[in-house]
Design an enzyme around this catalytic site. Structure first.
Site, PDB file in Angstrom:
ATOM      1  N   ASP A  13       0.700  -1.167   0.018  1.00  0.00           N
ATOM      2  CA  ASP A  13       0.176   0.002  -0.091  1.00  0.00           C
ATOM      3  C   ASP A  13       0.676   1.182  -0.011  1.00  0.00           C
ATOM      4  O   ASP A  13       0.536   2.364  -0.726  1.00  0.00           O
ATOM      5  CB  ASP A  13      -1.101  -0.181   1.106  1.00  0.00           C
ATOM      6  CG  ASP A  13      -2.148  -0.919   0.932  1.00  0.00           C
ATOM      7  OD1 ASP A  13      -2.124  -1.859   0.078  1.00  0.00           O
ATOM      8  OD2 ASP A  13      -3.093  -0.855   1.690  1.00  0.00           O
TER       9      ASP A  13
ATOM     10  N   ASN B 236      -4.741  -2.785  -4.455  1.00  0.00           N
ATOM     11  CA  ASN B 236      -6.049  -2.934  -3.724  1.00  0.00           C
ATOM     12  C   ASN B 236      -5.657  -1.572  -2.659  1.00  0.00           C
ATOM     13  O   ASN B 236      -6.305  -2.180  -1.400  1.00  0.00           O
ATOM     14  CB  ASN B 236      -6.215  -4.141  -3.546  1.00  0.00           C
ATOM     15  CG  ASN B 236      -7.421  -4.552  -2.858  1.00  0.00           C
ATOM     16  OD1 ASN B 236      -8.408  -3.738  -2.880  1.00  0.00           O
ATOM     17  ND2 ASN B 236      -7.663  -5.814  -2.095  1.00  0.00           N
TER      18      ASN B 236
ATOM     19  N   ASP C 172     -10.659  -2.811  12.363  1.00  0.00           N
ATOM     20  CA  ASP C 172      -9.756  -3.803  11.648  1.00  0.00           C
ATOM     21  C   ASP C 172      -9.149  -4.831  12.814  1.00  0.00           C
ATOM     22  O   ASP C 172      -9.125  -6.077  12.561  1.00  0.00           O
ATOM     23  CB  ASP C 172      -8.558  -3.020  11.080  1.00  0.00           C
ATOM     24  CG  ASP C 172      -8.923  -2.389   9.931  1.00  0.00           C
ATOM     25  OD1 ASP C 172      -9.872  -2.682   9.353  1.00  0.00           O
ATOM     26  OD2 ASP C 172      -8.355  -1.552   9.292  1.00  0.00           O
TER      27      ASP C 172
ATOM     28  N   GLU D 231     -11.043  -5.303   2.004  1.00  0.00           N
ATOM     29  CA  GLU D 231     -10.314  -6.049   1.026  1.00  0.00           C
ATOM     30  C   GLU D 231     -11.362  -7.089   0.405  1.00  0.00           C
ATOM     31  O   GLU D 231     -11.287  -7.573  -0.710  1.00  0.00           O
ATOM     32  CB  GLU D 231      -9.149  -6.631   1.688  1.00  0.00           C
ATOM     33  CG  GLU D 231      -8.035  -5.694   1.816  1.00  0.00           C
ATOM     34  CD  GLU D 231      -8.098  -4.651   2.962  1.00  0.00           C
ATOM     35  OE1 GLU D 231      -9.226  -4.543   3.509  1.00  0.00           O
ATOM     36  OE2 GLU D 231      -7.132  -3.953   3.191  1.00  0.00           O
TER      37      GLU D 231
ATOM     38  N   HIS E  80      -5.103  -9.555   3.715  1.00  0.00           N
ATOM     39  CA  HIS E  80      -3.841  -9.569   4.567  1.00  0.00           C
ATOM     40  C   HIS E  80      -4.349  -9.980   6.135  1.00  0.00           C
ATOM     41  O   HIS E  80      -3.819 -10.907   6.760  1.00  0.00           O
ATOM     42  CB  HIS E  80      -3.022  -8.419   4.855  1.00  0.00           C
ATOM     43  CG  HIS E  80      -3.684  -7.068   4.928  1.00  0.00           C
ATOM     44  ND1 HIS E  80      -3.510  -6.210   5.797  1.00  0.00           N
ATOM     45  CD2 HIS E  80      -5.065  -6.686   4.529  1.00  0.00           C
ATOM     46  CE1 HIS E  80      -4.329  -5.093   5.878  1.00  0.00           C
ATOM     47  NE2 HIS E  80      -5.221  -5.297   5.063  1.00  0.00           N
ATOM     48  N   ARG E  81      -5.483  -9.303   6.675  1.00  0.00           N
ATOM     49  CA  ARG E  81      -5.820  -9.664   8.074  1.00  0.00           C
ATOM     50  C   ARG E  81      -6.605 -10.909   8.287  1.00  0.00           C
ATOM     51  O   ARG E  81      -6.488 -11.565   9.178  1.00  0.00           O
ATOM     52  CB  ARG E  81      -7.189  -8.411   8.178  1.00  0.00           C
ATOM     53  CG  ARG E  81      -6.373  -7.281   8.269  1.00  0.00           C
ATOM     54  CD  ARG E  81      -6.901  -6.042   9.359  1.00  0.00           C
ATOM     55  NE  ARG E  81      -6.447  -4.811   8.915  1.00  0.00           N
ATOM     56  CZ  ARG E  81      -5.002  -4.680   9.397  1.00  0.00           C
ATOM     57  NH1 ARG E  81      -4.377  -5.393  10.221  1.00  0.00           N
ATOM     58  NH2 ARG E  81      -4.745  -3.346   9.279  1.00  0.00           N
TER      59      ARG E  81
ATOM     60  N   LYS F  72       0.451  -6.819   2.196  1.00  0.00           N
ATOM     61  CA  LYS F  72      -0.242  -5.387   1.834  1.00  0.00           C
ATOM     62  C   LYS F  72       0.117  -4.629   3.257  1.00  0.00           C
ATOM     63  O   LYS F  72       0.353  -3.394   3.124  1.00  0.00           O
ATOM     64  CB  LYS F  72      -1.739  -5.758   2.118  1.00  0.00           C
ATOM     65  CG  LYS F  72      -2.627  -4.518   1.898  1.00  0.00           C
ATOM     66  CD  LYS F  72      -4.001  -5.019   1.680  1.00  0.00           C
ATOM     67  CE  LYS F  72      -4.780  -4.095   0.848  1.00  0.00           C
ATOM     68  NZ  LYS F  72      -4.969  -2.669   1.550  1.00  0.00           N
TER      69      LYS F  72
END
Ligand SMILES: Nc1ncnc2c1ncn2[C@@H]1O[C@H](COP(=O)(O)OP(=O)(O)O)[C@@H](O)[C@H]1O
Ligand SMILES: Nc1ccn([C@@H]2O[C@H](COP(=O)(O)OP(=O)(O)O)[C@@H](O)[C@H]2O)c(=O)n1
Length: 653
Positions: free
Chosen positions: A49, A92, A316, A344, A389-390, A415
């Site tokens: 990012d 993204n 998040d 995402e 990613h999370r 990311k």
């Protein structure tokens, strides 16, 4: 598909220095780009990012210079971007496309913004509507309401307040707030719906004020930017550690015993996600906090408690709680998380699908999810990560409940956290620490145990031997603490196969020379040298596990090791082994030291290792003694494997 298999793990403990925050990194880059003057940004996150943002800024005429590791000098434009056209690929990266769209719309140029297919499904209509209200010319190049976008020069007027929705993404408001000072006029923004994720707006306002622009706020409804303000570089700025990234490690401490400490965020943090620690505390985890660190351990009772929480303020980090819920003592509900649907991936749907694969009972609604833990979970489930990613990071925690699993496409962590799985290994991979005096058989036994278990192997003595050799070759006296520490800190050593290279030169045999052993024990007594080698040794801790041999593996380098062995033998037996070793190496009799001289040398080395002030050689209270005087190599290996079997039943079948 690429994957990573995580073994059943039982314990997590250690310290993690966090990478820079994504939210802060990309905001700082844009503010520095719009500001007057040069800004030095330190500790910037190195990730997909931020790369997207840096590339885009360069394309529209911003000066970007690398000044060090994760350090950049941004030469600001002191207003709108000088590059008046550009085709910008946004991947993204939501934290890049939204604020850039606003800043470009007010820069009087012709730009195109596009991304990966998922980016073209993530809404941006509310932001575009806001920009159109003040006369900006932003058009949809694909589907209405979504990227790709095309921006044209336009005359902007700030007559009436800009009215925007706040219930889809707070990033729209962030984007407008950061871009509006470009107009130089007074601007007012009014929210037409309840603002979500308010802590992210606090980060925005905080950073804008560091760059000299203040915003008047009436509740969370109305924001006023007085005209005539412009961004001015504050000089040098540091990016805080990523608080959302911290959540995985803190949860690891809560699930895997702990303590796990994260460095880079703490009481002084401006990121809302540090409040994740409060949610963990609700689950019974023990939390301690300093200005710049947070530490988490399992509840005193050993069992995490169920929760029902509104998590709108930490969307998040909340994903981590959904996975921690697997190990709670009852069903857990996460509420007010509608923003998960437009991240995402649709994170509510993804989370539910993957938790069910493990055997948890999951219910979901438009903006909530309930996870009911099961008594046991499916082993070796293959978890999909949805290019999110999370998802990859939070599901790694499942392994800490003793549940082996596969994570598909693990590289999606790039990311925000490219080396996440290495860092996870550094707190969660089991360590078998084998310490003891010279020639007790540590190296031989440790290597065999590592092979049997499929673990990594660290011969820490080799690092001290390499340091001594490198110092001698560089003409540094072995008692020059600062000089030798500098050599240790930058040791150009590599370990291809079972060879050892120093600056490309094969020194596998050379470092085993007796005088290098003596030199090693001399430099090993210098505290600065030990400090210089500490992190390097800790970096060997990787999944599925590590066997480490030396003098202070269990006491200093890996104090949290679940298996600690003190391997010893009588001085006479050890001297005899060394003597045989030299004969075995074919050393001619006239060059070979006498057995009694080896014995004498060994005793001196034992005394020096035991008497030094830092990390002296001694049996730790929690280390198990294995006396190999009467044992052959196979028996010594079997004795150590017995201990491992007892302490870590899941790793030895
Ligand atoms: N239990 C044992 N019985 C006999 N010889 C051993 C035993 N363990 C190791 N050796 C031999 O002793 C020598 C020294 O062992 P090494 O692993 O280098 O010790 P350390 O790493 O503790 O200095 C080697 O030649 C090795 O083969
Ligand atoms: N973890 C460690 C490993 C080695 N050392 C030092 O480094 C020297 C060489 O280590 P080694 O394990 O290769 O030596 P031997 O025990 O094989 O003789 C030892 O005499 C110790 O003084 C240390 O201080 N701490």
């Amino acid at each position: 598909m690429e994957h990573i298999d995580l073994p059943a793990l039982t314990r997590a403990a250690g310290t993690v220095r966090l990478p820079g925050s994504k939210s802060i990194s990309n905001r700082m880059l844009l503010l520095a780009a719009l500001a007057q003057g040069e800004t030095e940004i330190r500790d910037l996150l190195d990730s997909d990012d931020t790369k997207v943002m840096l590339e885009a800024l360069k394309k529209v005429g911003v000066g970007v210079t690398v000044t060090g590791v994760n350090a950049y000098r941004i030469t600001g434009c002191g207003g709108p971007f000088p590059g008046k056209s550009g085709d910008l690929f946004m991947g993204n990266a939501g934290t890049a496309i939204r604020p850039l769209t606003a800043a470009l719309a007010l820069s009087g140029g012709h730009y195109r913004l596009s991304g990966v297919p998922r980016m073209h499904e993530r809404p941006i209509g509310d932001l575009v509507d806001g920009l159109r209200q003040i006369g900006a010319d932003v058009r949809y190049a694909g589907k209405d309401g979504f990227p790709p976008l095309e921006i044209f020069p336009a005359a902007v007027k700030l007559a009436a307040p800009i009215r925007v929705r706040g219930d889809v993404s707070s990033q729209f408001l962030t984007a407008l707030l950061m871009a509006l000072p470009l107009t130089g006029e007074t601007a007012v923004i009014e929210m037409t719906t309840e603002l979500i994720s308010k802590p992210y707006i606090e980060i925005t306002l905080n950073l804008m004020s560091r760059f000299g622009v203040t915003v008047e706020r009436e509740g969370w409804q109305r924001f006023t930017l007085r005209g005539g303000q412009r961004y001015v570089s504050p000089g040098v700025v540091h990016v805080e550690g990523d608080a959302s990234g911290a959540s995985y490690f803190l949860a690891a401490g809560a699930i895997g015993g702990g303590p796990v400490r994260v460095e880079g965020v703490g009481r002084g943090s401006i990121q809302g996600d540090v409040r994740f620690a409060e949610a963990l505390a609700v689950m019974g985890a023990r939390i301690e906090m300093g200005e710049n660190w947070i530490e988490a351990s399992a509840p005193a009772t050993g069992k995490l408690k169920a929760f029902d929480l509104d998590l709108n303020h930490i969307p998040d980090a909340a994903m981590t709680l959904a996975v921690a819920a697997l190990f709670a003592d009852g069903p857990c509900t996460l509420r007010n998380i509608a923003s998960w649907r437009v991240k995402e991936t649709d994170r509510i749907a993804a989370m539910a699908a993957e938790l069910r694969k493990l055997g948890a009972a999951v219910e979901e609604g438009a903006d909530w999810i309930t996870v009911a833990p099961a008594p046991t979970y499916s082993r070796n489930a293959a978890i999909d990560t949805y290019d999110d990613h999370r998802m990859a990071m939070c599901f790694s925690l499942v392994a800490l409940g003793g549940v082996p699993l596969r994570i598909n496409d693990p590289k999606c962590v790039a990311k925000t956290f490219p080396d996440y799985f290495d860092r996870f290994g550094r707190i969660a991979a089991p360590v078998i620490a084998i310490d003891g005096p010279s020639a007790s058989g540590k190296g031989t036994v440790a290597q065999r145990v590592a092979e049997t278990l499929g673990f990594h192997f660290l011969d820490s003595g080799a690092l001290y031997r390499l340091t001594a050799l490198a110092a001698l070759r560089a003409g540094v006296a072995l008692d020059d603490e600062t000089g030798v520490a500098a050599v240790a800190a930058t040791l150009p050593a590599e370990f291809p196969g079972d060879r050892i290279l120093l600056a490309g030169d094969d020194v596998t045999e050379a470092i085993r020379a007796e005088e290098i052993g003596v030199g090693a024990s001399k430099v090993a007594a210098l505290p600065a040298v030990r400090t210089a080698l500490l992190e390097r040794q800790r970096a060997y801790r990787r999944l599925p596990g590590l066997v480490a041999d030396g003098r202070d593996m269990g006491s200093v380098v890996f104090p949290e090791a679940p298996v600690k062995v003190f391997l010893t033998a009588s001085a006479e037996a050890r001297a005899e082994r060394r003597h045989k070793q030299l004969i075995g190496k074919g050393m001619p009799a006239n060059m070979r030291p006498l057995l009694q001289d080896i014995l004498q040398e060994l005793r001196e080395r034992d005394a020096r290792d035991a008497a030094r002030s830092v990390a002296p050689l001694k049996q730790e209270e929690d280390a198990e003694l294995v006396d190999t005087t009467p044992l052959g190599i196979d028996e010594a290996v079997a004795a150590v494997l017995d201990i491992v079997r007892r302490k870590l039943p899941q790793v030895v079948s």
